[in-house]
Motif scaffolding. Structure first.
Motif, mmCIF file in Angstrom:
data_model
loop_
_atom_site.group_PDB
_atom_site.id
_atom_site.type_symbol
_atom_site.label_atom_id
_atom_site.label_comp_id
_atom_site.label_asym_id
_atom_site.label_seq_id
_atom_site.Cartn_x
_atom_site.Cartn_y
_atom_site.Cartn_z
ATOM 1 N N ARG A 1 43.573 -33.622 54.368
ATOM 2 C CA ARG A 1 44.857 -32.483 54.729
ATOM 3 C C ARG A 1 46.019 -33.635 54.119
ATOM 4 O O ARG A 1 46.987 -32.989 53.681
ATOM 5 C CB ARG A 1 44.817 -32.561 56.098
ATOM 6 N N THR A 2 46.095 -34.778 54.285
ATOM 7 C CA THR A 2 47.294 -35.580 54.023
ATOM 8 C C THR A 2 47.491 -35.488 52.337
ATOM 9 O O THR A 2 48.617 -35.463 51.960
ATOM 10 C CB THR A 2 47.051 -36.903 54.249
ATOM 11 N N ALA A 3 46.494 -35.319 51.585
ATOM 12 C CA ALA A 3 46.473 -35.363 50.115
ATOM 13 C C ALA A 3 46.656 -33.852 49.717
ATOM 14 O O ALA A 3 46.939 -33.937 48.615
ATOM 15 C CB ALA A 3 45.291 -35.930 49.674
ATOM 16 N N GLY A 4 46.853 -32.931 50.672
ATOM 17 C CA GLY A 4 47.118 -31.542 50.207
ATOM 18 C C GLY A 4 45.806 -30.951 49.407
ATOM 19 O O GLY A 4 46.018 -30.013 48.715
ATOM 20 N N LEU A 5 44.662 -31.358 49.534
ATOM 21 C CA LEU A 5 43.625 -30.903 48.877
ATOM 22 C C LEU A 5 42.624 -29.879 49.563
ATOM 23 O O LEU A 5 43.107 -29.710 50.909
ATOM 24 C CB LEU A 5 42.663 -32.179 48.660
ATOM 25 N N PRO A 6 42.221 -28.858 48.808
ATOM 26 C CA PRO A 6 41.338 -27.797 49.487
ATOM 27 C C PRO A 6 40.798 -28.088 50.647
ATOM 28 O O PRO A 6 39.963 -28.759 50.766
ATOM 29 C CB PRO A 6 40.778 -27.157 48.521
ATOM 30 N N ARG A 7 40.776 -27.108 51.847
ATOM 31 C CA ARG A 7 39.867 -27.215 53.199
ATOM 32 C C ARG A 7 39.721 -25.609 53.208
ATOM 33 O O ARG A 7 40.332 -24.955 52.835
ATOM 34 C CB ARG A 7 40.751 -27.879 54.232
ATOM 35 N N LEU A 8 38.643 -25.619 54.037
ATOM 36 C CA LEU A 8 38.262 -24.221 54.606
ATOM 37 C C LEU A 8 39.512 -23.517 55.365
ATOM 38 O O LEU A 8 39.638 -22.342 55.165
ATOM 39 C CB LEU A 8 37.095 -24.267 55.551
ATOM 40 N N HIS A 9 40.278 -24.224 56.149
ATOM 41 C CA HIS A 9 41.360 -23.748 56.646
ATOM 42 C C HIS A 9 42.248 -22.927 55.579
ATOM 43 O O HIS A 9 43.131 -22.042 55.983
ATOM 44 C CB HIS A 9 41.923 -24.637 57.434
ATOM 45 N N ASP A 10 42.267 -23.678 54.617
ATOM 46 C CA ASP A 10 43.307 -22.964 53.552
ATOM 47 C C ASP A 10 42.930 -21.689 53.392
ATOM 48 O O ASP A 10 43.951 -20.782 52.951
ATOM 49 C CB ASP A 10 43.419 -23.961 52.142
ATOM 50 N N GLN A 11 41.476 -21.345 53.234
ATOM 51 C CA GLN A 11 41.246 -20.032 52.950
ATOM 52 C C GLN A 11 41.448 -18.954 53.837
ATOM 53 O O GLN A 11 41.417 -17.949 53.601
ATOM 54 C CB GLN A 11 39.648 -20.083 52.257
#
Length: 275
Positions: free
Chosen positions: A98-108
């Motif tokens: 999250r800190t790095a702004g990389l993809p997570r399931l929450h983003d989808q």
């Protein structure tokens, strides 16, 4: 050759091919096997199915992300009880992601909780479940993989592993954006006895990554080096070709090719294979 980090469909992200299609690429390339990784699905049964279909040594496990409630001993007990060979501590749902702004399931799907996970010293509340998970890994003689956790958390896991009889530790791409460690820090991790992973994904997709940087990491890892493709993306070569690209690139930096070949074959295969 043995690739200890590859992704396949079905997955929440588009992949180059399904389990069997990816397995066939390894079979055609003369590999002995591979490790099937999924950020959001245990891969134990899938790996066993591909192994039966291809005759390769194929291993799976579970990643401790939101889909299993994070650092969840019950999920680990189920995966290892079914024959899993590896437990990845949080990857796509690590706090570093999250800190790095990389993809997570929450983003989808923003309706999901914006949950992230960690272990000491970053998250002291994660100590008790993490200790339970480590106990289960030790009892199963499985591989402890550090996921995308930070450097201090990697050191904590490495320090606790011997207390649970764990002597199979794999630091997942420590020079990748997460956790983003430099060669001197990676040398310290290697000194704990764990293995250091470098992946083709870094070479092809990590911002700022260069062959020179990866060669410095390899030198810091020394005999604990593991080379893996981390392939399966639709914009990446098929996994055997991807891993060969990494070997060729590092050899062009002056590293011994026979050492690199060992790091992509006998070393990772011994790390994951049951004794």
């Amino acid at each position: 050759m043995f690739d200890s980090h590859v992704h396949a469909a079905p997955d929440v992200l588009p992949r180059l091919g399904d389990d069997l299609a990816i397995g066939q690429t390894y079979l055609d390339a003369g590999y002995s096997g591979f490790v099937l990784k999924g950020h959001y699905e245990p891969t134990v049964g899938r790996a066993q199915a591909v192994a039966r279909a291809t005759g390769l040594r194929v291993y799976g496990g579970v990643a401790l992300n939101q889909h299993v409630g994070g650092i969840n001993p019950a999920a680990v007990a189920a995966a290892l009880g079914a024959g899993g060979r590896v437990v990845w501590f949080p990857t796509a749902d690590a706090h570093t992601q999250r800190t790095a702004g990389l993809p997570r399931l929450h983003d989808q799907d923003p309706r999901l909780p914006d949950s992230v996970y960690g272990v000491p010293p970053v998250d002291p509340a994660g100590e008790e479940p993490a200790e339970q998970v480590l106990r289960l890994i030790g009892e199963a003689d499985a591989v402890l993989a550090t996921g995308h956790l930070s450097g201090p958390e990697c050191h904590w896991l490495a320090s606790r592993a011997p207390h649970h009889g764990i002597d199979r530790v794999l630091f997942i791409h420590p020079s990748y954006t997460v956790p983003g460690l430099g060669p001197s820090e990676i040398a310290e991790l290697a000194a704990t006895g764990g293995h250091i992973e470098i992946t083709t994904y870094q070479l092809l997709h990590q911002p700022g990554c260069t062959p020179e940087m990866l060669a410095a990491v390899a030198r810091a890892a020394g005999p604990k080096l593991v080379l893996a493709s981390d392939a399966g993306q639709q914009d990446t070569p098929n996994p055997p070709d991807a891993l060969q690209l990494l070997i060729d690139t590092l050899a062009a930096e002056g590293l011994d090719r026979s050492w690199l070949l060992d790091a992509a074959s006998t070393v990772p295969e011994a790390l994951f294979s049951p004794r």
